[in-house]
Scaffold this motif. Structure first.
Motif, PDB file in Angstrom:
ATOM      1  N   ASP A 106       0.831  -1.218   0.000  1.00 44.15           N
ATOM      2  CA  ASP A 106       0.000   0.000   0.000  1.00 44.15           C
ATOM      3  C   ASP A 106       0.857   1.256   0.000  1.00 44.15           C
ATOM      4  O   ASP A 106       0.564   2.221  -0.700  1.00 44.15           O
ATOM      5  CB  ASP A 106      -0.932   0.021   1.214  1.00 44.15           C
ATOM      6  CG  ASP A 106      -1.994  -1.066   1.144  1.00 44.15           C
ATOM      7  OD1 ASP A 106      -2.343  -1.499   0.025  1.00 44.15           O
ATOM      8  OD2 ASP A 106      -2.472  -1.479   2.222  1.00 44.15           O
ATOM      9  N   ARG A 107       1.929   1.252   0.801  1.00 43.71           N
ATOM     10  CA  ARG A 107       2.813   2.423   0.873  1.00 43.71           C
ATOM     11  C   ARG A 107       3.514   2.656  -0.471  1.00 43.71           C
ATOM     12  O   ARG A 107       3.616   3.790  -0.927  1.00 43.71           O
ATOM     13  CB  ARG A 107       3.825   2.262   1.998  1.00 43.71           C
ATOM     14  CG  ARG A 107       3.195   2.388   3.373  1.00 43.71           C
ATOM     15  CD  ARG A 107       4.193   2.115   4.478  1.00 43.71           C
ATOM     16  NE  ARG A 107       5.198   3.151   4.590  1.00 43.71           N
ATOM     17  CZ  ARG A 107       5.156   4.143   5.478  1.00 43.71           C
ATOM     18  NH1 ARG A 107       4.148   4.221   6.331  1.00 43.71           N
ATOM     19  NH2 ARG A 107       6.114   5.027   5.524  1.00 43.71           N
ATOM     20  N   ARG A 110       0.960   4.166  -2.837  1.00 39.90           N
ATOM     21  CA  ARG A 110       0.618   5.534  -2.453  1.00 39.90           C
ATOM     22  C   ARG A 110       1.759   6.503  -2.799  1.00 39.90           C
ATOM     23  O   ARG A 110       1.534   7.551  -3.382  1.00 39.90           O
ATOM     24  CB  ARG A 110       0.292   5.587  -0.962  1.00 39.90           C
ATOM     25  CG  ARG A 110      -0.180   6.953  -0.500  1.00 39.90           C
ATOM     26  CD  ARG A 110      -0.709   6.941   0.929  1.00 39.90           C
ATOM     27  NE  ARG A 110       0.309   6.596   1.906  1.00 39.90           N
ATOM     28  CZ  ARG A 110       0.309   5.497   2.657  1.00 39.90           C
ATOM     29  NH1 ARG A 110      -0.668   4.614   2.554  1.00 39.90           N
ATOM     30  NH2 ARG A 110       1.265   5.272   3.530  1.00 39.90           N
ATOM     31  N   TYR A 111       2.985   6.136  -2.451  1.00 38.12           N
ATOM     32  CA  TYR A 111       4.121   7.015  -2.735  1.00 38.12           C
ATOM     33  C   TYR A 111       4.383   7.129  -4.236  1.00 38.12           C
ATOM     34  O   TYR A 111       4.724   8.198  -4.734  1.00 38.12           O
ATOM     35  CB  TYR A 111       5.381   6.529  -2.024  1.00 38.12           C
ATOM     36  CG  TYR A 111       5.302   6.616  -0.528  1.00 38.12           C
ATOM     37  CD1 TYR A 111       4.523   7.581   0.116  1.00 38.12           C
ATOM     38  CD2 TYR A 111       6.001   5.728   0.270  1.00 38.12           C
ATOM     39  CE1 TYR A 111       4.455   7.653   1.494  1.00 38.12           C
ATOM     40  CE2 TYR A 111       5.941   5.803   1.657  1.00 38.12           C
ATOM     41  CZ  TYR A 111       5.171   6.762   2.253  1.00 38.12           C
ATOM     42  OH  TYR A 111       5.108   6.829   3.608  1.00 38.12           O
ATOM     43  N   GLU A 113       2.147   6.964  -6.579  1.00 36.35           N
ATOM     44  CA  GLU A 113       1.115   7.868  -7.089  1.00 36.35           C
ATOM     45  C   GLU A 113       1.470   9.331  -6.821  1.00 36.35           C
ATOM     46  O   GLU A 113       1.070  10.219  -7.568  1.00 36.35           O
ATOM     47  CB  GLU A 113      -0.245   7.539  -6.469  1.00 36.35           C
ATOM     48  CG  GLU A 113      -0.848   6.255  -6.997  1.00 36.35           C
ATOM     49  CD  GLU A 113      -2.090   5.825  -6.244  1.00 36.35           C
ATOM     50  OE1 GLU A 113      -2.480   6.494  -5.257  1.00 36.35           O
ATOM     51  OE2 GLU A 113      -2.673   4.800  -6.639  1.00 36.35           O
ATOM     52  N   MET A 114       2.244   9.584  -5.766  1.00 36.49           N
ATOM     53  CA  MET A 114       2.690  10.943  -5.450  1.00 36.49           C
ATOM     54  C   MET A 114       3.869  11.370  -6.324  1.00 36.49           C
ATOM     55  O   MET A 114       4.280  12.524  -6.295  1.00 36.49           O
ATOM     56  CB  MET A 114       3.097  11.031  -3.976  1.00 36.49           C
ATOM     57  CG  MET A 114       1.953  10.811  -3.009  1.00 36.49           C
ATOM     58  SD  MET A 114       2.530  10.738  -1.288  1.00 36.49           S
ATOM     59  CE  MET A 114       2.852  12.472  -0.986  1.00 36.49           C
TER      60      MET A 114
END
Length: 133
Positions: A106-107, A110-111, A113-114
């Motif tokens: 998940d991390r 998420r990262y 996508e950033m």
């Protein structure tokens, strides 16, 4: 030229406390009331080292691109992601990950996508600690 280990320090970091570490003026990181380390010279009172400042340093040194690394917490991730978005031809951003974390996938997503595309593995588990003699 590529610099594979750079840092930015947003002004919003000063005065923040994460765990037992407090970020103070003049680049001081205080842990349990004692200066743990000094992240920048004493004459930089506001403890800020922005992406724009980093670009000037890179230009003066002839560095074309660099990887902005994360420190020991996630407070700088939004600023790193913004720097990568604003200067994609100059910066890559690193995500700090514990390879044994239960939410690792998940991390990473998420990262990514950033805009963070470089992985820095860091863990506090005994498996990765070296014994000091």
């Amino acid at each position: 030229r590529i610099d594979a280990h750079m840092h930015i320090v947003p002004g919003t970091l000063v005065g923040k406390t994460v765990g037992a570490t407090k970020y103070e003026a003049f680049g001081r990181c205080v842990f349990d009331g004692k200066v743990l380390f000094q992240s920048m010279p004493d004459y930089i009172e506001n403890s800020t080292f922005s992406a724009e400042t980093l670009l000037r340093v890179m230009d003066n040194a002839g560095v074309e691109r660099g990887i902005i690394m994360q420190g020991s917490n996630d407070l700088v991730i939004p600023d790193t992601a913004a720097a990568v978005r604003e200067h994609p031809d100059r910066f890559w951003g690193a995500m700090r990950l514990d390879p044994l974390a239960s939410d690792l996938a998940d991390r990473v997503l998420r990262y990514h996508e950033m805009g963070l595309t470089v992985i820095k593995c860091l863990t506090h588990t005994p498996l990765f600690r070296h014994k000091r003699s």
